[in-house]
Design a protein around this motif. Structure first.
Motif, PDB file in Angstrom:
ATOM      1  N   ARG A 226       1.117  -1.281  -0.515  1.00  0.00           N
ATOM      2  CA  ARG A 226      -0.063  -0.345  -0.253  1.00  0.00           C
ATOM      3  C   ARG A 226       1.251   1.324  -0.016  1.00  0.00           C
TER       4      ARG A 226
ATOM      5  N   LEU B 213      -6.302   3.775   4.829  1.00  0.00           N
ATOM      6  CA  LEU B 213      -5.866   2.852   5.596  1.00  0.00           C
ATOM      7  C   LEU B 213      -6.487   2.124   6.760  1.00  0.00           C
ATOM      8  N   SER B 214      -6.429   1.274   7.477  1.00  0.00           N
ATOM      9  CA  SER B 214      -7.048   0.585   7.671  1.00  0.00           C
ATOM     10  C   SER B 214      -7.249   1.605   9.813  1.00  0.00           C
ATOM     11  N   GLY B 215      -7.728   1.398  10.282  1.00  0.00           N
ATOM     12  CA  GLY B 215      -7.057   1.920  12.201  1.00  0.00           C
ATOM     13  C   GLY B 215      -5.827   1.540  12.389  1.00  0.00           C
TER      14      GLY B 215
ATOM     15  N   GLU C 199      -3.731  -0.432  10.477  1.00  0.00           N
ATOM     16  CA  GLU C 199      -2.712   0.136   9.174  1.00  0.00           C
ATOM     17  C   GLU C 199      -1.775   1.162   9.779  1.00  0.00           C
ATOM     18  N   GLN C 200      -2.831   2.031   9.820  1.00  0.00           N
ATOM     19  CA  GLN C 200      -2.477   3.355  10.317  1.00  0.00           C
ATOM     20  C   GLN C 200      -1.826   3.764  11.601  1.00  0.00           C
TER      21      GLN C 200
ATOM     22  N   LEU D 123      -7.968  -1.800  18.045  1.00  0.00           N
ATOM     23  CA  LEU D 123      -7.551  -2.548  16.694  1.00  0.00           C
ATOM     24  C   LEU D 123      -8.493  -4.070  17.587  1.00  0.00           C
TER      25      LEU D 123
END
Length: 242
Positions: A135, A143-145, A147-148, A173
Motif C-alpha cells: 500500500r 488505511l484501516s485503523g 494499518e495507520q 483494534l
C-alpha cells in the motif's frame, strides 16, 4: 506471541527521577521514578487518568515539569521536543497522527532525519510490516485503523531512535491486529531498540514486557516483572481491574 528473550544490556538508557508535571495549575505527576535499559520493553499500566500518557509527554518536554530526565547519560532538562527527538527518542501518540492526503511512502519519508537513512531503511520497514509495501502508494487516509497505527510506529522507527515511547497502540483494534502490533514491537526490540509502552490490555503487556510499572494518581505504585504482577493480586485489584 511468546515472551521475548532477556537479551538486554545492563546499561540504563532512560532514567527518570522525581518527575513532576502540570497542565496549567493541575498537578498530574507526583515524583515518578522510572528506568528503561537498552533493548528492554517496559510497559506502563494503570487506569485512565493515572498519568501514563502525561509521563510520556513529560519525557518529551511537551508539558511543564520538575525533576530529572536523562537519556544515554545526558540530561534532557529544559530541552524542546524536537531536540529530545534528535537525541534518539521516538514518540508515537495515541491518536495515530498520519498525513491522510499523503501516501504511505511519503508519510515514511517525513519520518527520516535530515541526515538521511539510519539503521532502518525503507526496505527494512516494508519487511517489518509487508502490508505497507503493498500500500506504499496509497493515501494514508484510506488505511484501516490498524494499518495507520503500524504506519505511525514505522514512521517513528525510520527516524532511527534508540528508544520508542508508544501510547496505547492497540486501542480500538481487532484482536488479530492487536497481536500483529505486539509482534511488531517484539521485532523492533529484538534489533536493540528500547520500548516504553503505555498499554491498557494486560495480556499484551504481560506477553511482551521485560518489566512493568503500574501507575495510580500520578505515582508509581508497582514496579516488577510480569510474573511479579501476576503474583500481586492486591495490586491488580486496586489499580488495574474494573
Amino acid at each position: 506471541m511468546t515472551k521475548p528473550e532477556l537479551n538486554i544490556s545492563a546499561e540504563t538508557l532512560l532514567s527518570v527521577r522525581g518527575l513532576q508535571a502540570w497542565y496549567g495549575k493541575s498537578h498530574i505527576l507526583h515524583g515518578v521514578d522510572l528506568d528503561v535499559k537498552r533493548g528492554e520493553i517496559v510497559s506502563l499500566l494503570g487506569r485512565n487518568g493515572a498519568g501514563r500518557s502525561t509521563l510520556l509527554k513529560a519525557i518529551m518536554g511537551a508539558v511543564t515539569t520538575k525533576g530529572e530526565v536523562s537519556f544515554a547519560g545526558q540530561s534532557l532538562g529544559g530541552q524542546k521536543p524536537h531536540k529530545i527527538a534528535y537525541a534518539g527518542i521516538g514518540y508515537v501518540p495515541e491518536n495515530r497522527d498520519v498525513f491522510p492526503d499523503l501516501t504511505v511512502r511519503e508519510n515514511l519519508i517525513l519520518g527520516l532525519k535530515s541526515k538521511g537513512e539510519g539503521r532502518w531503511t525503507m526496505e527494512d520497514i516494508f519487511d517489518l510490516f509487508p502490508v505497507l509495501r503493498t500500500r506504499a502508494e496509497t493515501n494514508a487516509g484510506a488505511l484501516s485503523g490498524g494499518e495507520q497505527q503500524m504506519l505511525t510506529i514505522c514512521r517513528t522507527l525510520i527516524g532511527d531512535p534508540d528508544l520508542i515511547m508508544v501510547d496505547e497502540p492497540t486501542e480500538g483494534l481487532a484482536p488479530k491486529m492487536v497481536a500483529t502490533v505486539g509482534a511488531l514491537l517484539e521485532r523492533i526490540a529484538a534489533k536493540g531498540v528500547s520500548i516504553l509502552l503505555v498499554e491498557q490490555k494486560l495480556v499484551i503487556a504481560l506477553d511482551i514486557s521485560h518489566r512493568l510499572y503500574v501507575m495510580g494518581h500520578g505515582e508509581i505504585v508497582f514496579e516488577g516483572t510480569p510474573a511479579g504482577l501476576m503474583n500481586a493480586p492486591e495490586v491488580r485489584a486496586e489499580w488495574l481491574e474494573v
